[in-house]
Design an enzyme around this catalytic site. Structure first.
Site, short mmCIF file in Angstrom:
data_model
loop_
_atom_site.label_atom_id
_atom_site.label_comp_id
_atom_site.label_asym_id
_atom_site.label_seq_id
_atom_site.Cartn_x
_atom_site.Cartn_y
_atom_site.Cartn_z
N ARG A 1 0.85 -1.20 0.00
CA ARG A 1 0.00 0.00 0.00
C ARG A 1 0.89 1.25 0.00
O ARG A 1 1.71 1.43 0.90
CB ARG A 1 -0.88 -0.02 1.26
CG ARG A 1 -1.96 1.05 1.27
CD ARG A 1 -2.87 0.84 2.46
NE ARG A 1 -3.66 -0.36 2.28
CZ ARG A 1 -4.84 -0.39 1.66
NH1 ARG A 1 -5.37 0.71 1.19
NH2 ARG A 1 -5.50 -1.51 1.54
N THR B 1 -0.69 7.64 -1.32
CA THR B 1 -1.99 7.53 -2.01
C THR B 1 -2.90 6.50 -1.36
O THR B 1 -4.11 6.47 -1.61
CB THR B 1 -1.79 7.10 -3.48
OG1 THR B 1 -1.23 5.78 -3.47
CG2 THR B 1 -0.88 8.04 -4.23
N ASP C 1 -3.53 -11.35 12.67
CA ASP C 1 -2.79 -11.12 11.43
C ASP C 1 -2.42 -12.47 10.82
O ASP C 1 -1.58 -13.19 11.35
CB ASP C 1 -1.54 -10.29 11.72
CG ASP C 1 -0.85 -9.87 10.43
OD1 ASP C 1 -0.51 -10.76 9.61
OD2 ASP C 1 -0.69 -8.66 10.22
N ASP D 1 1.37 -13.05 9.87
CA ASP D 1 2.21 -13.23 11.05
C ASP D 1 1.97 -14.61 11.68
O ASP D 1 2.91 -15.26 12.14
CB ASP D 1 1.94 -12.15 12.09
CG ASP D 1 2.64 -10.85 11.75
OD1 ASP D 1 3.59 -10.89 10.94
OD2 ASP D 1 2.24 -9.80 12.27
N1 URA Z 1 -5.30 -8.97 7.42
C1 URA Z 1 -5.10 -9.84 8.44
O1 URA Z 1 -4.11 -10.57 8.46
N2 URA Z 1 -6.01 -9.89 9.43
C2 URA Z 1 -7.12 -9.12 9.43
O2 URA Z 1 -7.92 -9.23 10.36
C3 URA Z 1 -7.30 -8.22 8.36
C4 URA Z 1 -6.39 -8.17 7.37
#
Ligand code: URA
Length: 208
Positions: free
Chosen positions: A103, A107, A199, A202
């Site tokens: 990202r 922008t 995440d 992760d």
């Molecule tokens: N990306 C992720 O890894 N977890 C989320 O909850 C949203 C986007």
């Protein structure tokens, strides 16, 4: 309009409970993501066209049905990689492409930093993977790139979908089917799915 399919399969729901649990370790999390991806792939390939053929059994000639079109699997880097093995288990001859997006901090638009797609993708049925359909920005941009290369039949597979992401993807690409293992309520202020599973990248790669 493409399909939005949310699984209600007991095996998937039971595995989702393990994925959501914050105490599930990296090894288990990675294995379960792969298993859920495989089960979703089974659902998402239910409509694939078959053509009649004949084979010789040890006894006689048999009328059979076979798939005679190519598949491509395109994980969106990096979390989409966690779903790749599950899909390849069911579609071992599929070609694999990769799309990396980040990202732009100014922008806020997704920018492609890596894109390697199989030759002939325009004639293949393409399965795009990304575990979390949260805001939908990455999924929309990834599918934009794949369509630019000429792909016509695209299915998006995710583990968890949120309303914002589904709306954005369906508005941008109404022809794309979406398959999800679960559909959650909302996003929080940081764009994470609630209750979600944290995440995904992760947790798959043990980076936190
Ligand atoms: N990306 C992720 O890894 N977890 C989320 O909850 C949203 C986007």
């Amino acid at each position: 309009m493409g399909e939005f399919f949310v699984s209600n399969h007991p095996l998937i729901q039971n595995k989702m409970a393990m994925l959501r649990n914050k105490n599930t370790c990296t090894k288990e999390f990675k294995e379960i993501i792969s298993e859920v991806a495989m089960l979703l792939c089974y659902e998402a390939t239910r409509h694939i066209e078959l053509v009649p053929a004949k084979v010789e059994t040890p006894i006689a000639e048999a009328d059979v049905n076979v798939i005679n079109r190519g598949f491509a699997i395109v994980p969106i880097l990096r979390a989409g990689m966690g779903m790749l093995d599950g899909l390849l288990t069911l579609m071992p001859t599929a070609k694999v492409g990769f799309i990396g997006l980040y990202r732009d901090p100014e922008t806020l638009k997704p920018v492609e930093y890596y894109c390697k797609l199989p030759n002939g993708i325009e004639n293949m049925e393409v399965f795009v993977t990304d575990p979390m359909l949260a805001t939908g920005g990455t999924a929309v941009a990834g599918i934009d790139f794949i369509k630019e290369k000429g792909a016509k039949k695209i299915t998006f597979l995710c583990i968890l979908a949120a309303p914002d992401g589904v709306k954005k993807l369906r508005e941008a690409h109404p022809d794309v089917d979406i398959y999800a293992a679960a559909y959650d309520e909302k996003l929080n202020d940081h764009g994470y799915i609630v209750p979600g599973l944290g995440d995904a990248g992760d947790r798959i790669f043990g980076t936190k």
